[in-house]
Design a protein around this motif. Structure first.
Motif, short mmCIF file in Angstrom:
data_model
loop_
_atom_site.label_atom_id
_atom_site.label_comp_id
_atom_site.label_asym_id
_atom_site.label_seq_id
_atom_site.Cartn_x
_atom_site.Cartn_y
_atom_site.Cartn_z
N SER A 51 -10.01 8.41 2.19
CA SER A 51 -11.15 8.12 3.07
C SER A 51 -11.38 6.62 3.25
O SER A 51 -12.05 6.19 4.18
CB SER A 51 -12.43 8.77 2.51
OG SER A 51 -12.73 8.25 1.21
N ARG A 52 -10.78 5.78 2.38
CA ARG A 52 -10.95 4.33 2.48
C ARG A 52 -9.70 3.65 3.06
O ARG A 52 -9.58 2.42 3.02
CB ARG A 52 -11.27 3.75 1.10
CG ARG A 52 -12.62 4.21 0.56
CD ARG A 52 -12.96 3.55 -0.77
NE ARG A 52 -13.09 2.11 -0.62
CZ ARG A 52 -13.24 1.28 -1.67
NH1 ARG A 52 -13.28 1.76 -2.90
NH2 ARG A 52 -13.35 -0.03 -1.49
N THR A 106 0.85 -1.18 0.00
CA THR A 106 0.00 0.00 0.00
C THR A 106 0.89 1.23 0.00
O THR A 106 1.76 1.37 0.85
CB THR A 106 -0.92 0.02 1.24
OG1 THR A 106 -1.77 -1.13 1.21
CG2 THR A 106 -1.78 1.27 1.25
N VAL A 107 0.68 2.10 -0.96
CA VAL A 107 1.47 3.32 -1.10
C VAL A 107 0.59 4.50 -0.71
O VAL A 107 -0.40 4.80 -1.40
CB VAL A 107 1.99 3.49 -2.54
CG1 VAL A 107 2.85 4.75 -2.64
CG2 VAL A 107 2.78 2.27 -2.97
N PRO A 139 -10.53 -8.79 -0.38
CA PRO A 139 -10.29 -9.15 1.03
C PRO A 139 -9.46 -10.41 1.17
O PRO A 139 -9.37 -11.22 0.26
CB PRO A 139 -11.70 -9.33 1.59
CG PRO A 139 -12.56 -9.58 0.41
CD PRO A 139 -11.94 -8.86 -0.75
N ARG A 140 -8.87 -10.58 2.34
CA ARG A 140 -8.03 -11.76 2.61
C ARG A 140 -8.86 -13.03 2.51
O ARG A 140 -9.99 -13.09 2.93
CB ARG A 140 -7.42 -11.64 4.00
CG ARG A 140 -6.50 -10.46 4.13
CD ARG A 140 -5.88 -10.41 5.51
NE ARG A 140 -5.12 -9.17 5.69
CZ ARG A 140 -4.33 -8.94 6.69
NH1 ARG A 140 -4.18 -9.81 7.64
NH2 ARG A 140 -3.69 -7.80 6.79
N ASN A 144 -7.68 -2.69 7.18
CA ASN A 144 -8.39 -3.72 7.94
C ASN A 144 -8.61 -5.00 7.15
O ASN A 144 -8.75 -6.07 7.72
CB ASN A 144 -9.75 -3.18 8.42
CG ASN A 144 -9.59 -2.22 9.57
OD1 ASN A 144 -8.62 -2.28 10.31
ND2 ASN A 144 -10.54 -1.31 9.71
N THR A 145 -8.68 -4.88 5.82
CA THR A 145 -9.01 -6.05 5.01
C THR A 145 -7.87 -6.54 4.15
O THR A 145 -7.95 -7.61 3.55
CB THR A 145 -10.20 -5.74 4.07
OG1 THR A 145 -9.80 -4.72 3.15
CG2 THR A 145 -11.41 -5.32 4.85
N GLY A 146 -6.80 -5.76 4.07
CA GLY A 146 -5.68 -6.13 3.18
C GLY A 146 -5.88 -5.56 1.80
O GLY A 146 -4.95 -5.22 1.13
N SER A 147 -7.10 -5.43 1.35
CA SER A 147 -7.44 -4.77 0.09
C SER A 147 -8.95 -4.52 0.09
O SER A 147 -9.72 -5.42 0.38
CB SER A 147 -7.06 -5.61 -1.12
OG SER A 147 -7.54 -5.01 -2.31
#
Length: 200
Positions: free
Chosen positions: A185-186, A141-142, A199-200, A192-195
């Protein structure tokens, strides 16, 4: 017209090149390492490259201040310039490669735990096997997709990560280095989800 260059990292070849180009424009040049070395006689310069708050606050002739970094929020305040019509510019775009390479180095140091190996070397001891992580197949994540963030993402892409997600205020960046770009904002949702969309 006078140009002041305030920078203690430049050497003679830089001074010579700047002076040569300035002369073509009819500019008189003066070079200083720090603002506190500037004599009062040069406080009337029309152009400054460097950090010079004292000069900017007193010099009504100052027409252009160019600072050698990207962020200028601390300068964009009422009363900073004696001449309110002074042009302010930054050096955004000048640091992407250098900082991105440093970020890649730092990521490898952390994930490969180089610090422990260096410490063991100095102590002349053997380490038992220690867990190491790879940039390959990881999620990156950048935070910030400007020049520096995107320069990093382009280089990180060579390590074959599973996904590179950019996060910025607008949530928009079309550079191919990113698999997805989200608005800031996200960010909590993403962390929390990895993407957010994977999601994971």
């Amino acid at each position: 017209m006078k140009l002041l260059v305030i920078n203690d990292l430049l050497d003679q070849q830089h001074f010579d090149r700047i002076r040569q180009e300035a002369e073509k424009l009819g500019l008189e040049t003066a070079f200083y390492g720090k603002e506190n070395g500037i004599p009062q006689s040069d406080y009337d310069a029309e152009i400054i490259y460097g950090f010079a708050p004292s000069v900017a606050r007193t010099n009504k002739k100052l027409r252009w201040l160019c600072v050698p970094w990207a962020g200028v929020d601390s300068i964009m305040k009422p009363g900073y310039f004696a001449n309110e019509g002074c042009l302010l510019s930054n050096s955004a775009g000048a640091f992407g490669v250098a900082i991105a390479e440093h970020m890649i180095a730092a990521a490898l140091v952390m994930m490969r735990q180089f610090g422990k190996f260096i410490e063991a070397k100095h102590e002349r001891t053997w380490l038992p096997p220690i867990p190491q992580r790879s940039l390959k197949d990881c999620r990156i994540t950048v935070l910030g997709t400007g020049d520096i963030g995107t320069s990093f993402a382009r280089r990180a892409r060579a390590f074959e990560p599973a996904r590179i997600t950019g996060v910025c205020r607008s949530g928009k960046n079309s550079d191919a280095a990113y698999d997805e770009v989200l608005p800031v904002s996200r960010l909590d949702e993403l962390l929390n989800t990895g993407s957010a969309s994977h999601p994971r």
